[in-house]
Design an enzyme around this catalytic site. Structure first.
Site, PDB file in Angstrom:
ATOM      1  N   ARG A 178       0.843  -1.377   0.045  1.00 37.40           N
ATOM      2  CA  ARG A 178      -0.362   0.152   0.464  1.00 37.40           C
ATOM      3  C   ARG A 178       1.100   1.162   0.195  1.00 37.40           C
ATOM      4  O   ARG A 178       1.829   1.432   0.537  1.00 37.40           O
ATOM      5  CB  ARG A 178      -0.869  -0.194   1.575  1.00 37.40           C
ATOM      6  CG  ARG A 178      -2.103  -0.790   1.302  1.00 37.40           C
ATOM      7  CD  ARG A 178      -2.982  -0.560   2.639  1.00 37.40           C
ATOM      8  NE  ARG A 178      -2.255  -0.581   4.270  1.00 37.40           N
ATOM      9  CZ  ARG A 178      -1.961  -0.539   4.472  1.00 37.40           C
ATOM     10  NH1 ARG A 178      -2.111   1.167   4.063  1.00 37.40           N
ATOM     11  NH2 ARG A 178      -1.296  -0.336   5.926  1.00 37.40           N
ATOM     12  N   LYS A 323      -8.158  -2.320   1.394  1.00 33.67           N
ATOM     13  CA  LYS A 323      -8.218  -1.587   2.636  1.00 33.67           C
ATOM     14  C   LYS A 323      -8.569  -0.260   2.175  1.00 33.67           C
ATOM     15  O   LYS A 323      -9.719   0.354   3.378  1.00 33.67           O
ATOM     16  CB  LYS A 323      -6.333  -1.574   2.738  1.00 33.67           C
ATOM     17  CG  LYS A 323      -6.122  -2.676   3.462  1.00 33.67           C
ATOM     18  CD  LYS A 323      -6.676  -3.534   4.614  1.00 33.67           C
ATOM     19  CE  LYS A 323      -6.249  -4.107   4.925  1.00 33.67           C
ATOM     20  NZ  LYS A 323      -6.779  -4.754   6.233  1.00 33.67           N
ATOM     21  N   HIS A 342     -10.726  -3.992  12.943  1.00 35.89           N
ATOM     22  CA  HIS A 342      -9.851  -4.978  12.700  1.00 35.89           C
ATOM     23  C   HIS A 342      -9.369  -5.571  13.415  1.00 35.89           C
ATOM     24  O   HIS A 342      -8.128  -6.105  13.957  1.00 35.89           O
ATOM     25  CB  HIS A 342      -8.274  -3.564  12.383  1.00 35.89           C
ATOM     26  CG  HIS A 342      -7.463  -4.220  11.591  1.00 35.89           C
ATOM     27  ND1 HIS A 342      -5.626  -4.189  11.244  1.00 35.89           N
ATOM     28  CD2 HIS A 342      -7.557  -5.502   9.972  1.00 35.89           C
ATOM     29  CE1 HIS A 342      -5.281  -4.734  10.342  1.00 35.89           C
ATOM     30  NE2 HIS A 342      -5.891  -5.432   9.496  1.00 35.89           N
ATOM     31  N   SER A 360       0.625  -6.703  13.449  1.00 40.56           N
ATOM     32  CA  SER A 360       1.765  -7.612  11.592  1.00 40.56           C
ATOM     33  C   SER A 360       3.034  -8.377  12.799  1.00 40.56           C
ATOM     34  O   SER A 360       3.713  -7.347  13.576  1.00 40.56           O
ATOM     35  CB  SER A 360       2.409  -6.726  10.723  1.00 40.56           C
ATOM     36  OG  SER A 360       3.384  -7.905   9.608  1.00 40.56           O
ATOM     37  N   LYS A 364      -2.002 -12.695  15.014  1.00 39.19           N
ATOM     38  CA  LYS A 364      -3.215 -12.639  15.400  1.00 39.19           C
ATOM     39  C   LYS A 364      -3.721 -13.844  13.664  1.00 39.19           C
ATOM     40  O   LYS A 364      -4.764 -14.620  14.731  1.00 39.19           O
ATOM     41  CB  LYS A 364      -3.581 -11.496  14.602  1.00 39.19           C
ATOM     42  CG  LYS A 364      -5.327 -11.143  14.031  1.00 39.19           C
ATOM     43  CD  LYS A 364      -5.317  -9.860  14.053  1.00 39.19           C
ATOM     44  CE  LYS A 364      -4.700  -9.177  12.204  1.00 39.19           C
ATOM     45  NZ  LYS A 364      -5.286  -8.447  11.609  1.00 39.19           N
ATOM     46  N   THR A 365      -3.489 -13.724  12.917  1.00 36.77           N
ATOM     47  CA  THR A 365      -4.060 -14.653  11.821  1.00 36.77           C
ATOM     48  C   THR A 365      -2.995 -16.340  12.817  1.00 36.77           C
ATOM     49  O   THR A 365      -3.736 -16.834  12.564  1.00 36.77           O
ATOM     50  CB  THR A 365      -3.239 -14.769  10.525  1.00 36.77           C
ATOM     51  OG1 THR A 365      -2.957 -13.461  10.411  1.00 36.77           O
ATOM     52  CG2 THR A 365      -3.846 -15.980   9.698  1.00 36.77           C
ATOM     53  N   ASP A 379      -9.523 -11.065   9.530  1.00 36.64           N
ATOM     54  CA  ASP A 379      -8.706  -9.532   9.152  1.00 36.64           C
ATOM     55  C   ASP A 379      -9.951  -8.328   9.926  1.00 36.64           C
ATOM     56  O   ASP A 379      -9.337  -7.471  10.214  1.00 36.64           O
ATOM     57  CB  ASP A 379      -9.020  -9.365   8.554  1.00 36.64           C
ATOM     58  CG  ASP A 379      -7.294  -7.848   7.299  1.00 36.64           C
ATOM     59  OD1 ASP A 379      -6.952  -8.267   8.859  1.00 36.64           O
ATOM     60  OD2 ASP A 379      -7.478  -6.806   7.062  1.00 36.64           O
ATOM     61  N   ARG A 444       1.809 -12.295  -1.347  1.00 42.21           N
ATOM     62  CA  ARG A 444      -0.040 -12.661  -0.842  1.00 42.21           C
ATOM     63  C   ARG A 444      -0.880 -14.095  -1.946  1.00 42.21           C
ATOM     64  O   ARG A 444      -0.223 -14.023  -2.583  1.00 42.21           O
ATOM     65  CB  ARG A 444      -0.731 -11.208  -0.537  1.00 42.21           C
ATOM     66  CG  ARG A 444       0.116 -10.205   0.463  1.00 42.21           C
ATOM     67  CD  ARG A 444      -0.388 -10.281   1.696  1.00 42.21           C
ATOM     68  NE  ARG A 444      -0.206  -9.794   2.069  1.00 42.21           N
ATOM     69  CZ  ARG A 444      -0.769  -8.487   3.395  1.00 42.21           C
ATOM     70  NH1 ARG A 444      -1.806  -9.777   3.717  1.00 42.21           N
ATOM     71  NH2 ARG A 444      -0.018  -7.839   3.987  1.00 42.21           N
TER      72      ARG A 444
END
Length: 660
Positions: A178, A323, A342, A360, A364-365, A379, A444
């Site tokens: 991004r 996003k 988020h 990051s 979390k994932t 997410d 990704r």
């Protein structure tokens, strides 16, 4: 081995063939056709190919006459759909949209619609009735299937390849992430007062005129192409609060990405889609004009909340669309008293829901993916008065160093239909090397959420029971787990802390604190305290418990201590899910005032209190005070904002921070 021909008995030495075998009667010879289907009715290869492709039709019947288009013929429905797309692509300077036609260029007879006038109440521009653009059709490839989009990408987009697992590998061009410094939001009489502007805010202003200049540039570029891709899809699995979005793009890769990431409508929902609530114009292959006011580079990502539009110029990175829509939800949902988050989210077999917040590298994932629990989403979520729901229809997973052993669900999800961004693969075998960072470290995979075997479809569930804030503390002074009061949950939610190890290439191993408000400051539209007040209200109303879980270091900072082992963290998370951790006895720490459990089954007792794991107690105290000072300095940005109906909650939150 062939048998030699027999010699004639006449002694001449001349060979003669054997007596021929009796003819075998085929089915045709017996009068029965060999091919029961008969001869193919095609005179050319093109005609044969047209027979090969079955024309698809919606397979979900319309429910009576309740739909907006239920009484329309198929031709009229398609005409109105094309008219809607033409209006979306209208040039505001010329006051008209392009002649749009459905299907690929040269692909046969398709229905077209003429120019459609498209006016906006506050745009006053000269109308030029004739231009070369009016002499051509713009072919619309509308809501294509993954198979169709694969064909378009492989045939027309350089850098698109089929991998060994069936995923589509593609490139996002010069931008592999991004561009937050190039994101702009239109400031007007409404947004000037509503949005979060100034220090710490991700919202950089632009005026209405500049947005229209960029919009015109994007639309003109899209209209100049032979074909554009149009996706009509949804955001938010909560049927009461669903948002209709239209994405107009020029790459099959972008269309497939959004097909995966947004919620895919049923054929019936698509027929009754109507006018979208928000439209993205992705002309990322074309740059913005750097000399335009407010521009700082050839990239610009612009959001106009009044016009309900987003324009992308100068970047082909697909994550900008994802996003951008998340930022939109951060604006729209709080207006409905719905909290946008988020976070990851999963649900136990007994219906207990947990939210996972984390920047990051915090896990979390990994921690929200649990084979013993259902995945609601990885997410983006909404928490309404009725439920918690996933905003998206897919997952956008990091691929760097991906392995089947560490992330089996993500590994198995990379198959036909999945988009792989910027990965490196073997030219011959087409096997992906997930350790290769040649293009970027930000590789990704985008895939539909149903590719995850334990995904809960539809993706919503009951009110959350636990709110888990994850931090990878490289300073090594936060406990592996702490039970938080409501005020402490708000303090750490607004802070959004983790720590990164900076400068490892040149040997500097000093941890660097990172703060991101609400664990997603880059996407917030309103002030962080707005979301914090809503979270406090919902947690209080539904009895949710807040937890701070450190997945970072213990027994010393990075370089001297050790990272907390993942099996220990999983046991902590399991104890939170089961409710057993609520029954533990607790002790309070100094400075941060955190409640630490005295014992957790399967977790070494000596790591639960950080100071006990440090050999150098003085170094621990100094590092603790250093981190506390960083928290305090970061929070000064938020001290002047009133949270809730009065200042009571604000005072409680400030008191919940470190005291030293």
């Amino acid at each position: 081995m062939f048998q030699k021909e027999e010699m004639a008995a006449n002694g001449t030495g001349v060979t003669s063939p054997r007596t021929p075998l009796k003819s075998i009667l085929t089915e045709k010879a017996k009068g029965i056709p060999n091919d029961s289907a008969g001869t193919v009715k095609a005179q050319t290869i093109e005609e044969l190919h047209s027979l090969q492709r079955k024309r698809s039709a919606p397979n979900t019947p319309l429910q009576g006459t309740a739909g907006a288009f239920a009484n329309l013929s198929e031709d009229e429905r398609q005409r109105q759909q094309l008219q809607s797309i033409s209006a979306s692509l209208a040039s505001l300077t010329r006051g008209t949209g392009p002649k749009v036609i459905r299907g690929d260029p040269g692909g046969g007879k398709y229905q077209a619609v003429s120019h459609v006038a498209h006016h906006h109440h506050h745009i006053e521009a000269p109308v030029i009735s004739v231009s070369d653009s009016s002499l051509k059709f713009t072919h619309v490839l509308y809501n294509l299937s993954p198979g169709e989009l694969y064909e378009q990408a492989l045939k027309y987009e350089k850098g698109s390849f089929l991998t060994s697992t069936g995923a589509l590998a593609t490139l996002s061009g010069a931008k592999t992430g991004r561009s937050p410094r190039d994101k702009r939001v239109v400031i007007d009489d409404t947004t000037q007062d509503e949005l979060w502007w100034g220090t710490g805010s991700p919202n950089i202003e632009m005026d209405e005129h500049t947005f229209m200049v960029n919009r015109e540039r994007a639309v003109d570029y899209l209209n100049s192409l032979d074909k554009v891709f149009v996706n009509d899809q949804f955001l938010n699995w909560d049927p009461k609060n669903r948002i209709k979005v239209r994405i107009v793009s020029c790459r099959a890769y972008h269309s497939l990405f959004m097909h995966n990431m947004c919620i895919r409508p049923t054929p019936e929902e698509l027929e009754n889609f109507g006018t979208p609530d928000f439209t993205i114009y992705n002309a990322g292959q074309f740059p913005c004009n750097r000399y335009t006011h407010y521009m700082t580079s050839s990239t610009s990502i612009d959001i106009n909340l009044n016009r309900k539009e987003m324009v992308i110029l100068g970047t082909q990175y697909a994550g900008e669309m994802k996003k951008g829509l998340f930022s939109l939800m951060h604006y729209l949902m709080p207006k409905r008293h719905i909290l946008s988050l988020h976070s990851g989210c999963n649900m136990g077999k007994d219906g207990d829901v947990a939210l996972f917040f984390g920047l990051s590298g915090t896990g979390k994932t990994t921690l929200s993916t649990d084979h013993n629990r259902f995945l609601i989403g990885d997410d983006e979520h909404c928490w309404s008065d009725d439920c918690v729901s996933n905003i998206e229809g897919g997952c956008y997973a990091k691929c760097i160093d991906l392995s089947k052993e560490k992330e089996p669900d993500i590994w198995n999800a990379i198959k036909f239909g999945t988009v792989l961004e910027n990965v490196v693969f073997d030219e011959h075998t087409r096997e992906v090397d997930y350790t290769d960072k040649s293009v970027t470290e930000n590789t990704r995979a985008a895939y539909p959420i149903e590719f995850i075997p334990n995904a809960k479809i539809p993706c919503f569930g009951p009110h959350p029971k636990n709110v888990i804030l994850l931090a990878c503390d490289a300073f090594g002074v936060l406990p592996p787990v702490s039970k938080l009061s409501l005020a402490q949950t708000m303090y750490h939610f607004i802070s959004g802390y983790t720590a990164l190890v900076a400068g490892t290439v040149d040997g500097i191993k000093e941890p660097t604190a990172t703060f991101s408000a609400c664990f997603g400051a880059a996407f917030l539209m309103l002030h962080p305290t707005t979301y914090a007040a809503m979270l406090a209200e919902k947690m209080q109303k539904h009895g949710a418990t807040g937890w701070l879980v450190n997945t970072g270091w213990c027994g010393g900072s990075y370089g001297s201590g050790n990272r907390i082992k993942l099996p220990y963290t999983r046991k902590i998370i399991n104890a939170i899910h089961s409710g057993s951790l609520l029954k533990a006895t607790y002790e309070k720490t100094e400075v941060f005032g955190l409640e630490i459990p005295n014992e957790i089954e399967g977790v070494p007792k000596e790591i639960l209190r950080p100071e006990n794991a440090w050999a150098d107690k003085e170094a621990y105290k100094n590092t603790l005070l250093k981190l506390a000072g960083l928290f305090k300095n970061n929070f000064e940005t938020f001290t002047e904002y009133k949270i809730g109906e009065d200042k009571k909650l604000t005072e409680e939150i400030l008191a919940a921070g470190p005291i030293f």
